[in-house]
Motif scaffolding. Structure first.
Motif, mmCIF file in Angstrom:
data_model
loop_
_atom_site.group_PDB
_atom_site.id
_atom_site.type_symbol
_atom_site.label_atom_id
_atom_site.label_comp_id
_atom_site.label_asym_id
_atom_site.label_seq_id
_atom_site.Cartn_x
_atom_site.Cartn_y
_atom_site.Cartn_z
ATOM 1 N N GLY A 141 0.805 -1.221 0.000
ATOM 2 C CA GLY A 141 0.000 0.000 0.000
ATOM 3 C C GLY A 141 0.835 1.266 0.000
ATOM 4 N N GLU A 142 2.121 1.124 -0.297
ATOM 5 C CA GLU A 142 3.026 2.279 -0.295
ATOM 6 C C GLU A 142 2.954 3.025 1.031
ATOM 7 N N VAL A 143 3.034 2.257 2.120
ATOM 8 C CA VAL A 143 3.014 2.870 3.454
ATOM 9 C C VAL A 143 4.352 2.690 4.172
ATOM 10 N N ILE A 144 5.276 1.949 3.552
ATOM 11 C CA ILE A 144 6.618 1.827 4.144
ATOM 12 C C ILE A 144 7.407 3.009 3.575
ATOM 13 N N PHE A 145 7.380 4.104 4.279
ATOM 14 C CA PHE A 145 7.820 5.427 3.829
ATOM 15 C C PHE A 145 6.778 5.980 2.860
ATOM 16 N N GLY A 146 6.573 5.347 1.726
ATOM 17 C CA GLY A 146 5.525 5.770 0.804
ATOM 18 C C GLY A 146 5.822 7.109 0.153
ATOM 19 N N GLY A 147 4.812 7.625 -0.559
ATOM 20 C CA GLY A 147 4.983 8.907 -1.226
ATOM 21 C C GLY A 147 5.042 10.030 -0.202
ATOM 22 N N VAL A 148 5.562 11.196 -0.617
ATOM 23 C CA VAL A 148 5.607 12.308 0.325
ATOM 24 C C VAL A 148 4.168 12.656 0.720
ATOM 25 N N GLY A 149 3.906 12.584 1.984
ATOM 26 C CA GLY A 149 2.562 12.833 2.482
ATOM 27 C C GLY A 149 1.685 11.609 2.395
ATOM 28 N N SER A 150 1.534 11.068 1.194
ATOM 29 C CA SER A 150 0.597 9.955 1.012
ATOM 30 C C SER A 150 1.050 8.708 1.762
ATOM 31 N N GLY A 151 2.358 8.478 1.847
ATOM 32 C CA GLY A 151 2.845 7.300 2.561
ATOM 33 C C GLY A 151 2.505 7.364 4.034
ATOM 34 N N LEU A 152 2.712 8.531 4.628
ATOM 35 C CA LEU A 152 2.458 8.653 6.059
ATOM 36 C C LEU A 152 0.967 8.653 6.358
ATOM 37 N N TYR A 153 0.164 9.297 5.512
ATOM 38 C CA TYR A 153 -1.277 9.248 5.822
ATOM 39 C C TYR A 153 -1.812 7.834 5.630
ATOM 40 N N GLY A 154 -1.220 7.075 4.704
ATOM 41 C CA GLY A 154 -1.600 5.667 4.568
ATOM 42 C C GLY A 154 -1.201 4.874 5.800
ATOM 43 N N MET A 155 -0.004 5.148 6.319
ATOM 44 C CA MET A 155 0.471 4.419 7.502
ATOM 45 C C MET A 155 -0.361 4.794 8.726
ATOM 46 N N ILE A 156 -0.789 6.050 8.817
ATOM 47 C CA ILE A 156 -1.625 6.453 9.950
ATOM 48 C C ILE A 156 -2.966 5.711 9.891
ATOM 49 N N VAL A 157 -3.465 5.504 8.669
ATOM 50 C CA VAL A 157 -4.703 4.718 8.547
ATOM 51 C C VAL A 157 -4.470 3.295 9.052
ATOM 52 N N PHE A 158 -3.318 2.713 8.724
ATOM 53 C CA PHE A 158 -2.998 1.387 9.260
ATOM 54 C C PHE A 158 -2.876 1.442 10.784
ATOM 55 N N ALA A 159 -2.357 2.556 11.308
ATOM 56 C CA ALA A 159 -2.272 2.700 12.772
ATOM 57 C C ALA A 159 -3.670 2.709 13.390
ATOM 58 N N LEU A 160 -4.619 3.341 12.701
ATOM 59 C CA LEU A 160 -6.004 3.328 13.196
ATOM 60 C C LEU A 160 -6.544 1.897 13.227
ATOM 61 N N VAL A 161 -6.225 1.148 12.170
ATOM 62 C CA VAL A 161 -6.666 -0.258 12.132
ATOM 63 C C VAL A 161 -5.985 -1.042 13.256
ATOM 64 N N ALA A 162 -4.713 -0.738 13.510
ATOM 65 C CA ALA A 162 -3.980 -1.459 14.562
ATOM 66 C C ALA A 162 -4.603 -1.187 15.933
ATOM 67 N N VAL A 163 -4.934 0.061 16.234
ATOM 68 C CA VAL A 163 -5.552 0.330 17.544
ATOM 69 C C VAL A 163 -6.963 -0.248 17.606
ATOM 70 N N PHE A 164 -7.619 -0.312 16.454
ATOM 71 C CA PHE A 164 -8.950 -0.921 16.409
ATOM 72 C C PHE A 164 -8.856 -2.419 16.732
ATOM 73 N N VAL A 165 -7.871 -3.077 16.128
ATOM 74 C CA VAL A 165 -7.669 -4.508 16.397
ATOM 75 C C VAL A 165 -7.333 -4.714 17.873
ATOM 76 N N ALA A 166 -6.448 -3.859 18.396
ATOM 77 C CA ALA A 166 -6.089 -3.968 19.814
ATOM 78 C C ALA A 166 -7.312 -3.714 20.693
ATOM 79 N N GLY A 167 -8.138 -2.758 20.296
ATOM 80 C CA GLY A 167 -9.362 -2.461 21.055
ATOM 81 C C GLY A 167 -10.306 -3.651 21.075
ATOM 82 N N LEU A 168 -10.394 -4.358 19.935
ATOM 83 C CA LEU A 168 -11.246 -5.548 19.874
ATOM 84 C C LEU A 168 -10.743 -6.618 20.836
ATOM 85 N N MET A 169 -9.406 -6.707 20.951
ATOM 86 C CA MET A 169 -8.819 -7.766 21.783
ATOM 87 C C MET A 169 -9.106 -7.539 23.259
ATOM 88 N N ILE A 170 -9.127 -6.261 23.669
ATOM 89 C CA ILE A 170 -9.314 -6.004 25.104
ATOM 90 C C ILE A 170 -10.700 -5.444 25.417
#
Lengths: 30, 603
Positions: free
Chosen positions: B408-437
């Motif tokens: 998804g071009e989130v490992i560094f990624g494009g200027v701006g677009s890579g980081l906003y993509g990675m932040i979206v993955f971070a949202l998914v990560a906290v969502f998954v963690a939230g489901l677990m607890i």
């Protein structure tokens, strides 16, 4: 042919505007 | 893996990470309006707003921000299309190149406006100097700045509370261009020109070859068809070439921004494998550094802007770990070489006289490490420039860059677009963690609820749909299959790579695919458009939604998002989504090819 491609570009951006509208409606209903 | 390889990779990482902190801090000050350049050039900035009829103090709702971005990019795309079609009528066309074909002009216009820079054409034989500068280079700046603007808007979503607005698109676009991209590009262009990257408006000079080259070729008749003898065989003549036309143009100024803005579109067809685009070891290092410089530094900007620099370092750590792992895969695979050649007695060992390994498609002056490292950097960031031909990599060496795009071009990624993509993955990560607890997930003090997850789902699902759907469509159609040069698994990889590149706004090509056809220009062009804007729009929607929320103070049940545990969780989510989505397709291409290659030595 030129008009076809320009129309395609415009149509895509118009579809993207619809996505903006759809996301905002979804936000309103969430 | 040689000691030299490890040292070169370490040197690259150390310099990159050392630059990330000061540049990231500077960019954060730019967006806060507090940098020295903001003060020195503030008058010019205000003049630009006045000329464009923009009120820089007027804040935008997310929908207004998105519409401004779309309208701006629509005009840019149409302008670049028109410029290519009319280039024969304009000046700065020393080779008198004719208009670009409509399908190629469409593909190139959307490709450069979206920061993709997929190139179905050869730059020096297709584009006039004016088109390269006014069309392609300008879009290199503006598309990168648009990506940075969307990122800054998302960051404001985290930092604002109970707010209806996320900033002003025109201000973010202008500041990204004037205070970040232009100064960096100016410095890099001058250094590259000093290294020998060409910068000229001259017609292409003809030079005498030091060593004339002779070859045999079929002798053409008056009708242009090969002459045949009485036996029906083509008449062969020996041709000696004593003169060569050397393509030149304003390359240094374009190469600087193509690297810094994660654009990737080369001035020359061979991109940064061309000696006039990348002439020395230093130019190679600087161009390679420039690929990841801004994406890495933006992680620190993110941390500074949200008031906790550890948040930025955590994301940068996750990106770096995945990147280094895949660099090692590619460099090791390329250094290992090809067992088919080993069976023929070819010496593939690294020594003082040769790089060893698989050198097909690589420049001898760059060797294995700098070719492999560049390949990973250019596909980790959505850059797409190349200094070696990825099509010639070993199957596993080529799999790693392809998978980096598919993540998804989130490992560094494009200027701006890579980081906003990675932040979206971070949202998914906290969502998954939230489901677990069993808790409502939070990220940076904002509750992540159903709307944000729906938008995140769009961001994560659109690229695989474009990549896998596009590949399937191409392989099912005659127009798609006829352009594939290589049969079997490698041909499949070529098509999968093309749609992975277009469907994630990367722009690099695997070669071996005749992509400058109406079918590929159209299908890849549409994939490029969708993967840019249909991701940016939901990201802006998330920004708008988060900005309107109040901030929740961290409690004992809040998952800390700056710890090694979160870094591992984030990497796990990115890799899991990437693996589950693309391993079946990769198994049909590079994995099969690897097994075929290894079977050569079996009795």
């Amino acid at each position: 042919m030129d008009l076809t491609y320009i129309a395609l570009i415009v149509a895509f951006f118009f579809a993207s505007l619809l996505l903006v509208h759809g996301c905002e409606r979804l936000r309103g209903s969430s | 893996m040689t000691t030299s390889a490890i040292l070169q990779i370490l040197l690259y990482l150390v310099v990159l990470l050392a630059c990330a902190r000061p540049l990231g801090a500077y960019m954060a000050r730019v967006y806060l309006g507090e940098s020295a350049l903001n003060r020195w050039l503030g008058g010019a900035e205000r003049l630009l707003y006045r000329a464009g009829g923009v009120d820089p103090r007027r804040e935008m709702r997310w929908t207004e921000y998105a519409v401004a971005m779309l309208v701006f990019n629509l005009l840019g795309t149409v302008a670049v299309y028109g410029l290519q079609r009319l280039q024969g009528l304009f000046p700065l066309n020393p080779q008198r190149l004719p208009a670009v074909a409509p399908d190629s002009a469409f593909n190139t216009a959307v490709s450069f406006a979206t920061n993709t820079n997929w190139q179905g054409y050869g730059g020096e034989s297709t584009m006039s100097d004016l088109t390269q500068m006014l069309g392609l280079t300008v879009q290199n700046f503006l598309s990168a700045a648009a990506g940075m603007a969307v990122l800054v808007a998302l960051i404001r979503g985290f930092t604002r509370r109970n707010a209806e607005t996320i900033g002003n698109f025109w201000v973010d676009l202008t500041r990204s261009t004037v205070y970040i991209l232009l100064p960096l590009s100016l410095v890099l262009a001058l250094v590259l020109a000093g290294q020998g990257v060409v910068q000229s408006f001259s017609p292409y000079p003809n030079v005498q070859l030091l060593q004339p080259a002779s070859s045999e070729q079929a002798k053409p008749g008056e009708d242009g068809q090969p002459l045949r003898d009485a036996g029906g065989k083509p008449v062969v003549e020996t041709v000696t070439i004593r003169e060569q036309t050397v393509a030149v143009g304003p390359a240094a100024s374009q190469v600087a921004i193509k690297q810094l803005g994660t654009n990737g579109g080369g001035f020359f067809n061979a991109n940064s494998a061309h000696p006039l685009e990348n002439p020395t070891p230093l130019s190679n290092f600087l161009e390679m550094l420039a690929i990841l410089l801004i994406p890495a530094a933006l992680c620190h900007s993110f941390g500074v802007l949200v008031g906790d620099s550890r948040q930025g370092w955590a994301i940068l750590a996750a990106m770096t770990l995945v990147f280094v792992s895949l660099v090692l895969v590619t460099v090791a695979a390329e250094q290992q070489g090809n067992p088919a050649l080993a069976a023929l007695g070819v010496d593939q060992a690294a020594s003082a006289l040769q790089a060893g390994g698989n050198m097909e498609g690589k420049e001898t002056r760059f060797g294995i490490v700098n070719s492999g490292l560049w390949a990973e950097a250019t596909t980790a960031a959505s850059n797409g420039s190349v200094n070696a031909m990825h099509d010639s990599f070993t199957p596993l060496g080529g799999l790693a860059p392809m998978w980096l795009m598919q993540l998804g071009e989130v490992i560094f990624g494009g200027v701006g677009s890579g980081l906003y993509g990675m932040i979206v993955f971070a949202l998914v990560a906290v969502f998954v963690a939230g489901l677990m607890i069993g808790r409502t997930p939070e990220y940076l003090g904002k509750k992540i609820e159903s709307f944000e997850m729906k938008m995140a789902a769009i961001v994560i699902l659109v690229p695989p749909l474009l990549v896998l759907g596009g590949t399937a469509l191409a392989l099912m159609s005659e127009a798609g299959r006829i352009a594939v040069f290589n049969p079997g698994a490698h041909g499949f990889s070529e098509v999968l790579y093309a749609f992975s590149s277009a469907g994630n706004n990367n722009g690099s090509a695997f070669a071996g695919l005749s992509a400058n056809t109406p079918f590929y220009n159209l299908s890849l062009g549409l994939a490029i458009l969708a993967s840019r804007y249909w991701l940016a729009i939901p990201v802006l929607a998330i920004a708008g939604s988060l900005a309107a929320k109040k901030t929740v103070p961290a409690g004992p049940g809040t998952l800390p998002t700056h710890t090694p545990l979160f870094v591992v969780l984030l990497i796990g989510v990115v890799l899991l989504v990437g693996a589950l989505t693309f391993i079946p397709a990769l198994a049909l291409g590079p994995v099969v090819e690897h097994l075929q290659m290894m079977a050569i030595n079996q009795p």
